[in-house]
Design a protein around this motif. Structure first.
Motif, PDB file in Angstrom:
ATOM      1  N   UNK A 180       0.855  -1.188   0.000  1.00  0.00           N
ATOM      2  CA  UNK A 180       0.000   0.000   0.000  1.00  0.00           C
ATOM      3  C   UNK A 180       0.893   1.240   0.000  1.00  0.00           C
ATOM      4  N   UNK A 181       0.513   2.246  -0.801  1.00  0.00           N
ATOM      5  CA  UNK A 181       1.222   3.517  -0.778  1.00  0.00           C
ATOM      6  C   UNK A 181       0.785   4.311   0.444  1.00  0.00           C
ATOM      7  N   UNK A 182       1.747   4.912   1.117  1.00  0.00           N
ATOM      8  CA  UNK A 182       1.443   5.792   2.240  1.00  0.00           C
ATOM      9  C   UNK A 182       1.547   7.251   1.806  1.00  0.00           C
ATOM     10  N   UNK A 183       2.661   7.632   1.178  1.00  0.00           N
ATOM     11  CA  UNK A 183       2.828   8.998   0.665  1.00  0.00           C
ATOM     12  C   UNK A 183       3.888   8.989  -0.420  1.00  0.00           C
ATOM     13  N   UNK A 184       3.560   9.642  -1.531  1.00  0.00           N
ATOM     14  CA  UNK A 184       4.491   9.712  -2.654  1.00  0.00           C
ATOM     15  C   UNK A 184       5.335  10.978  -2.556  1.00  0.00           C
ATOM     16  N   UNK A 185       6.549  10.872  -3.065  1.00  0.00           N
ATOM     17  CA  UNK A 185       7.448  12.027  -3.209  1.00  0.00           C
ATOM     18  C   UNK A 185       7.659  12.792  -1.900  1.00  0.00           C
ATOM     19  N   UNK A 186       8.283  12.149  -0.964  1.00  0.00           N
ATOM     20  CA  UNK A 186       8.624  12.797   0.299  1.00  0.00           C
ATOM     21  C   UNK A 186       9.813  13.730   0.101  1.00  0.00           C
ATOM     22  N   UNK A 187       9.875  14.748   0.928  1.00  0.00           N
ATOM     23  CA  UNK A 187      11.069  15.586   0.956  1.00  0.00           C
ATOM     24  C   UNK A 187      12.154  14.850   1.739  1.00  0.00           C
ATOM     25  N   UNK A 188      13.422  15.227   1.575  1.00  0.00           N
ATOM     26  CA  UNK A 188      14.479  14.570   2.365  1.00  0.00           C
ATOM     27  C   UNK A 188      14.229  14.650   3.865  1.00  0.00           C
ATOM     28  N   UNK A 189      13.710  15.783   4.357  1.00  0.00           N
ATOM     29  CA  UNK A 189      13.414  15.924   5.781  1.00  0.00           C
ATOM     30  C   UNK A 189      12.334  14.933   6.200  1.00  0.00           C
ATOM     31  N   UNK A 190      11.270  14.819   5.389  1.00  0.00           N
ATOM     32  CA  UNK A 190      10.202  13.880   5.717  1.00  0.00           C
ATOM     33  C   UNK A 190      10.707  12.445   5.722  1.00  0.00           C
ATOM     34  N   UNK A 191      11.543  12.111   4.752  1.00  0.00           N
ATOM     35  CA  UNK A 191      12.095  10.761   4.700  1.00  0.00           C
ATOM     36  C   UNK A 191      12.913  10.454   5.958  1.00  0.00           C
ATOM     37  N   UNK A 192      13.711  11.410   6.393  1.00  0.00           N
ATOM     38  CA  UNK A 192      14.527  11.203   7.595  1.00  0.00           C
ATOM     39  C   UNK A 192      13.653  11.038   8.829  1.00  0.00           C
ATOM     40  N   UNK A 193      12.580  11.821   8.923  1.00  0.00           N
ATOM     41  CA  UNK A 193      11.690  11.716  10.079  1.00  0.00           C
ATOM     42  C   UNK A 193      11.006  10.355  10.131  1.00  0.00           C
ATOM     43  N   UNK A 194      10.556   9.868   8.986  1.00  0.00           N
ATOM     44  CA  UNK A 194       9.921   8.547   8.953  1.00  0.00           C
ATOM     45  C   UNK A 194      10.950   7.474   9.275  1.00  0.00           C
ATOM     46  N   UNK A 195      12.146   7.605   8.749  1.00  0.00           N
ATOM     47  CA  UNK A 195      13.196   6.614   8.989  1.00  0.00           C
ATOM     48  C   UNK A 195      13.510   6.495  10.479  1.00  0.00           C
ATOM     49  N   UNK A 196      13.527   7.638  11.184  1.00  0.00           N
ATOM     50  CA  UNK A 196      13.857   7.620  12.607  1.00  0.00           C
ATOM     51  C   UNK A 196      12.777   6.942  13.449  1.00  0.00           C
ATOM     52  N   UNK A 197      11.573   6.801  12.902  1.00  0.00           N
ATOM     53  CA  UNK A 197      10.520   6.113  13.654  1.00  0.00           C
ATOM     54  C   UNK A 197      10.860   4.637  13.869  1.00  0.00           C
ATOM     55  N   UNK A 198      11.628   4.046  12.957  1.00  0.00           N
ATOM     56  CA  UNK A 198      12.042   2.656  13.102  1.00  0.00           C
ATOM     57  C   UNK A 198      10.899   1.662  13.050  1.00  0.00           C
ATOM     58  N   UNK A 199       9.871   1.966  12.269  1.00  0.00           N
ATOM     59  CA  UNK A 199       8.709   1.094  12.193  1.00  0.00           C
ATOM     60  C   UNK A 199       8.933  -0.034  11.186  1.00  0.00           C
TER      61      UNK A 199
END
Length: 588
Positions: A144-163
């Motif tokens: 399932x798609x959650x969000x397309x075309x994240x900004x680098x900041x958004x990608x880093x924030x999601x990555x830090x969640x560790x989900x």
């Protein structure tokens, strides 16, 4: 005799030969043994589990490039980082480009706690809807798609969640450095980077398959000036919209084009159709008096009308239940020059009827008013023409009603009227200056020369004095047309326009301005016509773009310039050294 000396002990022998009896084991020792065995099994299982996890991590981080799908890596190995070509203006300034981005997707089967994951995702991506994200993460799907075309900041924030169960996929997103400046021309792409509007759609295949930049005829400097001045006119006259254009009459290149209101091509979703509508190319309108350019050229080219001919414009013309009158009736016969100068509807009708209905229809077809223009935009309007073409149609068309064309049609056709008679197909792509420019003769050089002089007369002595730009020898024609809504024309809802050109002694550029439903102001003495609204706007544009285009200001009263642009109001071309006012108008 004892055998002890022989090393034999009968008592010891007896004990040695007796069976061994083991002592019973305690419950504590048994428990310790079982615990040791269990620990060994557990250790083995844990070791195997961590070995498997370690192998997965090595595969994910080193062997598979961050868990991106193999097909993505395969594509990247044989293709450039971004696949859609850039779009640049004629000077190489960037108008559209593609940048690599990360898109977030999930495998719901791997997500441990959908509620917790959805809550955390919404905390770093607040634009997402919690319920929608939760429903996706709790589904039985594997992707399932959650969000397309994240900004680098958004990608880093999601990555830090560790989900667990969340992954990033490399994609590309279109960026428009000029944002709204040329939105209707450039257009925009969809979420999958396919062209949906403007040149992004018109050149979609070219942009996908050819990595070289697409160079346009637009000049960002002129585009900025055009938009600034047209926007100022919209604000001053509280108009609902506008269109503007700068056009090279010798090559057919569109150097600037705006349609207002405009939009941000990064986010065109949810906008109303009026905002997305391109008034410059898709909109077809009754052009009003600017269409007298073509009625006059047609009449002269027919050979049945001469510049010195007189036409009765003293009285209104009645046909059926309709009456054709002049805005400012001169109450006398007018020459062709005066009809154009004063924008006489009555005189234009009489000229058209003299040339003949078949001649008028054939000329309008030759000028491109029966089909969409050849411009590369997919937003190209179909003209609305009468069928059958009766006398009443010929009469109203002579002054710009009863036929609807786009501003692009009008500008391209007008260019051929003043450039010597050659119709160049309009284009938004920069032409090779060393290549032969395509063109077709639609008008004689003699007729074109007269029309240039008439253009100049309108600015010096007619309805467009506000368009004057000292040194640039501006000429043109104003237009004011009532808007038709349904089957009726609406009072005080008009299209006010001006089609100007410069320098008229050697025409190079057209500046076109159309203001949609302007409201009169005290400054314009209650008028909202083309002469009061659009002509001054065009004059301000000419003053600013002339130096950028390399047009050198001249002395407008020099003999050479006057000889090239003057015409007497009786329709004759003055002799060199005389003045245009020295010849009186003819009498009836």
């Amino acid at each position: 005799m004892s055998d002890s000396r022989l090393g034999y002990d009968p008592i010891g022998a007896v004990y040695a030969s007796a069976p061994t009896v083991s002592k019973p084991r305690s419950s504590l020792s048994v428990a310790l043994e079982q615990t040791r065995n269990r620990l060994m099994v557990t250790a083995a299982v844990v070791t195997l589990a961590f070995s498997a996890i370690g192998a997965k991590l090595v595969d994910a981080t080193l062997l598979r490039g961050g868990a991106e799908p193999r097909q993505i890596q395969a594509a990247e190995a044989h293709a450039p980082p971004v696949g859609r070509a850039d779009i640049v203006d004629r000077n190489g300034n960037l108008l559209a480009t593609s940048l690599a981005t990360a898109s977030l997707h999930a495998d719901p089967k791997v997500v441990i706690d959908a509620k917790e994951a959805a809550r955390k995702l919404v905390s770093v991506l607040p634009e997402l809807d919690y319920k929608e994200v939760y429903d996706k993460l709790a589904s039985e799907k594997r992707f399932v798609w959650i969000k397309r075309n994240l900004t680098p900041r958004q990608q880093a924030q999601v990555h830090r969640l560790g989900l667990p169960g969340l992954y990033f996929e490399r994609e590309e997103r279109r960026f428009y450095p000029a944002t709204q400046l040329a939105s209707h021309v450039i257009g925009y792409t969809g979420i999958d980077n396919n062209g949906l509007a403007g040149l992004e759609r018109g050149f979609d295949s070219r942009l996908r398959n050819d990595p070289t930049p697409l160079q346009l005829s637009l000049d960002l400097r002129l585009q900025h000036i055009l938009k600034k001045e047209v926007s100022a006119a919209v604000e001053e006259f509280r108009a609902v919209g506008a269109a503007g254009m700068v056009f090279d009459v010798k090559t057919g290149e569109v150097l600037a084009m705006v349609s207002l209101p405009d939009f941000d091509p990064h986010d065109p979703t949810g906008l109303d159709q009026d905002t997305l509508f391109n008034r410059a190319t898709l909109g077809v309108f009754e052009m009003g008096s600017t269409f007298k350019i073509f009625n006059t050229a047609m009449s002269l080219e027919s050979g049945k009308v001469r510049p010195t001919d007189l036409f009765d414009a003293s009285k209104s013309i009645s046909i059926g239940r309709f009456t054709i009158s002049d805005y400012h009736n001169m109450h006398r016969a007018l020459t062709v020059a005066e009809i154009f100068q004063h924008s006489s509807n009555i005189g234009s009708v009489r000229m058209a009827l003299t040339a003949g209905i078949p001649t008028q229809r054939a000329f309008m077809q030759k000028m491109g008013f029966m089909r969409p223009s050849s411009l590369e935009l997919p937003e190209n309007g179909w003209p609305l023409v009468p069928n059958p073409w009766r006398e009443i149609n010929a009469m109203t068309i002579s002054f710009g009603h009863g036929i609807s064309v786009s501003p692009m049609h009008t500008v391209a056709a007008a260019a051929s009227v003043i450039n010597g008679g050659i119709m160049h197909p309009p284009t938004l792509v920069k032409r090779d200056p060393n290549a032969e420019i395509p063109g077709e003769r639609v008008l004689s050089a003699q007729t074109s020369d007269v029309m240039r002089r008439l253009f100049r007369l309108v600015v010096t002595e007619g309805t467009a004095k506000g368009a004057a730009a000292p040194g640039y020898v501006v000429g043109g024609k104003t237009g004011t047309a009532d808007k038709q809504k349904g089957r009726h024309y609406v009072k005080n809802a008009r299209m006010s326009s001006f089609l100007g050109a410069f320098p008229m002694h050697d025409p190079k550029y057209i500046v076109y301005v159309l203001i949609d439903e302007p409201k009169a102001t005290a400054k314009t003495y209650g008028f909202a016509t083309g002469g009061w609204v659009a002509a001054p706007t065009a004059g301000r544009i000419v003053k600013q773009i002339g130096p950028l285009l390399g047009v050198q200001p001249v002395d407008e009263n020099s003999p050479d310039v006057r000889a090239a642009v003057d015409i007497n109001i009786n329709g004759t071309i003055p002799a060199r050294g005389s003045t245009v006012a020295s010849v009186p108008p003819p009498t009836r």
